[in-house]
Design a protein around this motif. Structure first.
Motif, PDB file in Angstrom:
ATOM      1  N   HIS A   1      53.816  36.071  36.005  1.00 17.09           N
ATOM      2  CA  HIS A   1      53.410  35.606  34.686  1.00 17.09           C
ATOM      3  C   HIS A   1      54.453  34.646  34.114  1.00 17.09           C
ATOM      4  O   HIS A   1      55.643  34.732  34.438  1.00 17.09           O
ATOM      5  CB  HIS A   1      53.234  36.805  33.747  1.00 17.09           C
TER       6      HIS A   1
ATOM      7  N   GLY B   1      51.486  29.122  30.511  1.00 18.40           N
ATOM      8  CA  GLY B   1      50.807  29.752  31.631  1.00 18.40           C
ATOM      9  C   GLY B   1      49.906  28.776  32.358  1.00 18.40           C
ATOM     10  O   GLY B   1      49.666  27.652  31.912  1.00 18.40           O
ATOM     11  N   TRP B   2      49.390  29.202  33.496  1.00 17.16           N
ATOM     12  CA  TRP B   2      48.365  28.449  34.203  1.00 17.16           C
ATOM     13  C   TRP B   2      47.050  28.577  33.436  1.00 17.16           C
ATOM     14  O   TRP B   2      46.901  29.461  32.578  1.00 17.16           O
ATOM     15  CB  TRP B   2      48.198  29.011  35.614  1.00 17.16           C
TER      16      TRP B   2
ATOM     17  N   GLY C   1      43.761  29.902  32.195  1.00 17.83           N
ATOM     18  CA  GLY C   1      43.186  31.244  32.260  1.00 17.83           C
ATOM     19  C   GLY C   1      44.167  32.364  32.052  1.00 17.83           C
ATOM     20  O   GLY C   1      43.762  33.504  31.779  1.00 17.83           O
ATOM     21  N   ASP C   2      45.477  32.095  32.178  1.00 16.35           N
ATOM     22  CA  ASP C   2      46.472  33.137  31.941  1.00 16.35           C
ATOM     23  C   ASP C   2      46.426  33.579  30.483  1.00 16.35           C
ATOM     24  O   ASP C   2      46.345  32.743  29.574  1.00 16.35           O
ATOM     25  CB  ASP C   2      47.889  32.624  32.226  1.00 16.35           C
TER      26      ASP C   2
ATOM     27  N   THR D   1      46.516  39.647  31.193  1.00 16.43           N
ATOM     28  CA  THR D   1      46.096  38.867  32.357  1.00 16.43           C
ATOM     29  C   THR D   1      45.581  39.787  33.453  1.00 16.43           C
ATOM     30  O   THR D   1      44.587  39.465  34.125  1.00 16.43           O
ATOM     31  CB  THR D   1      47.260  38.008  32.882  1.00 16.43           C
TER      32      THR D   1
ATOM     33  N   VAL E   1      41.384  33.753  35.545  1.00 16.47           N
ATOM     34  CA  VAL E   1      42.324  32.882  36.265  1.00 16.47           C
ATOM     35  C   VAL E   1      41.754  32.395  37.590  1.00 16.47           C
ATOM     36  O   VAL E   1      42.374  31.568  38.273  1.00 16.47           O
ATOM     37  CB  VAL E   1      43.668  33.596  36.515  1.00 16.47           C
TER      38      VAL E   1
ATOM     39  N   ILE F   1      45.194  22.581  37.728  1.00 16.93           N
ATOM     40  CA  ILE F   1      46.438  23.141  37.196  1.00 16.93           C
ATOM     41  C   ILE F   1      47.419  22.018  36.855  1.00 16.93           C
ATOM     42  O   ILE F   1      48.079  22.040  35.808  1.00 16.93           O
ATOM     43  CB  ILE F   1      47.043  24.133  38.194  1.00 16.93           C
TER      44      ILE F   1
ATOM     45  N   ALA G   1      40.262  35.636  42.221  1.00 15.22           N
ATOM     46  CA  ALA G   1      41.642  35.914  41.834  1.00 15.22           C
ATOM     47  C   ALA G   1      42.149  37.054  42.706  1.00 15.22           C
ATOM     48  O   ALA G   1      41.454  38.049  42.899  1.00 15.22           O
ATOM     49  CB  ALA G   1      41.733  36.285  40.365  1.00 15.22           C
TER      50      ALA G   1
ATOM     51  N   SER H   1      46.234  35.983  40.625  1.00 12.32           N
ATOM     52  CA  SER H   1      46.301  34.519  40.617  1.00 12.32           C
ATOM     53  C   SER H   1      45.161  33.943  41.440  1.00 12.32           C
ATOM     54  O   SER H   1      44.633  34.610  42.334  1.00 12.32           O
ATOM     55  CB  SER H   1      47.639  34.050  41.194  1.00 12.32           C
ATOM     56  N   PRO H   2      44.789  32.691  41.172  1.00 13.89           N
ATOM     57  CA  PRO H   2      43.705  32.070  41.947  1.00 13.89           C
ATOM     58  C   PRO H   2      44.104  31.883  43.405  1.00 13.89           C
ATOM     59  O   PRO H   2      45.232  31.476  43.709  1.00 13.89           O
ATOM     60  CB  PRO H   2      43.493  30.724  41.251  1.00 13.89           C
TER      61      PRO H   2
END
Length: 267
Positions: A18, A40-41, A43-44, A51, A58, A66, A140, A172-173
């Motif tokens: 995170h 954050g990225w 969607g975070d 998250t 995400v 990104i 994810a 994460s993706p």
């Protein structure tokens, strides 16, 4: 506090950590007079727990999306920022620098950009968490405690690794891992970086001697990709460090080196 004359700093996390994991770095850099942020990225959520409870938010973001997300954030600063990224965040830092969105970049144990050929078995083992199922591309993915210890915490104690896992890890993706895996077969890969850019600012690449996720062979190959550019590219090794080097008990050693490098470059 008086207004800083130093460039702002944008920190970019990699997969499975995170953005709040950068907080000790932010505090240190602010003490040194930098304005520092760690967005954050896409969607975070604002916290690790939030998250974790909504992994679908995400999912399915690729490198282009990104990078665009961060370039927009960086464009809002009055002064072009320095970008510091870890792992896939390091790859993003390289790309943002190559595309002239940053004054300088630090890529800490960065994921492989297009053209990097070595694929050590340990790196493949980490990536296989997602790559083993093609259906994961738009999903994810989360690491188990054991997978985190192998990929991030192998150079620290199991207890510390477990504590870091509990404190910082998020889903994460998977898409960026698939994009990196296919990069050298795709002429339009999103992991391509403008390594030949002569006008960009300085770049520092780091490599951890015990890193399982981004072994030294990957970082050395990345460094060679910049050999045709006259712009400054430096490579430094932290021989006893694994992929957790930005968040474990020795994080300040890395941060202090980065600060010294920035100072030497007039930044």
């Amino acid at each position: 506090m008086a207004e800083s004359t130093r460039p702002p700093v944008v920190f970019i996390h990699g997969l499975w950590l995170h953005a709040s994991s950068w907080q000790p770095w932010i505090d240190l850099f602010e003490e040194q007079g930098y304005e520092a942020v760690a967005p954050g990225w896409p969607g975070d959520a604002d916290s690790v727990e939030a998250t974790r409870t909504n992994p679908k938010a995400v999912a399915d973001f690729g490198v282009d999306a990104i990078a665009e997300h961060f370039s927009l954030i960086m464009s809002k600063f009055a002064t072009q920022p320095i970008v510091i990224g870890h792992s896939f965040g390091g790859l993003l830092a390289e790309r943002l620098l190559g595309d002239d969105h940053a004054a300088a970049a630090v890529a800490i144990d960065a994921a492989p950009i297009k053209g990097v050929l070595p694929l050590p078995l340990s790196a493949l083992r980490v990536a296989f968490v997602a790559l083993r199922n093609p259906g994961n591309i738009d999903a994810a993915i989360s690491l188990t405690r054991e997978q985190f210890h192998y990929g991030f915490g192998n150079a620290i104690t199991e207890q510390e690794s477990s504590e870091l896992y509990d404190r910082w890890t998020i889903p994460s993706p998977a898409r960026p891992l698939f994009q990196a895996a296919s990069a050298n077969f795709n002429p339009h890969s999103e992991t391509k970086v403008e390594t030949g850019n002569e006008e960009r600012g300085p770049l520092l690449l780091t490599m951890g001697g015990k890193d399982h996720t981004v072994p030294e062979a990957i970082s050395k190959s990345t460094y060679k990709k910049y050999r045709k550019s006259e712009a400054t590219t430096d490579l430094v090794e932290f021989e006893d460090r694994g992929h957790s080097l930005t968040i474990d008990h020795g994080w300040k050693d890395i941060a202090d080196h980065v600060l010294s490098w920035l100072d030497a470059k007039g930044l």
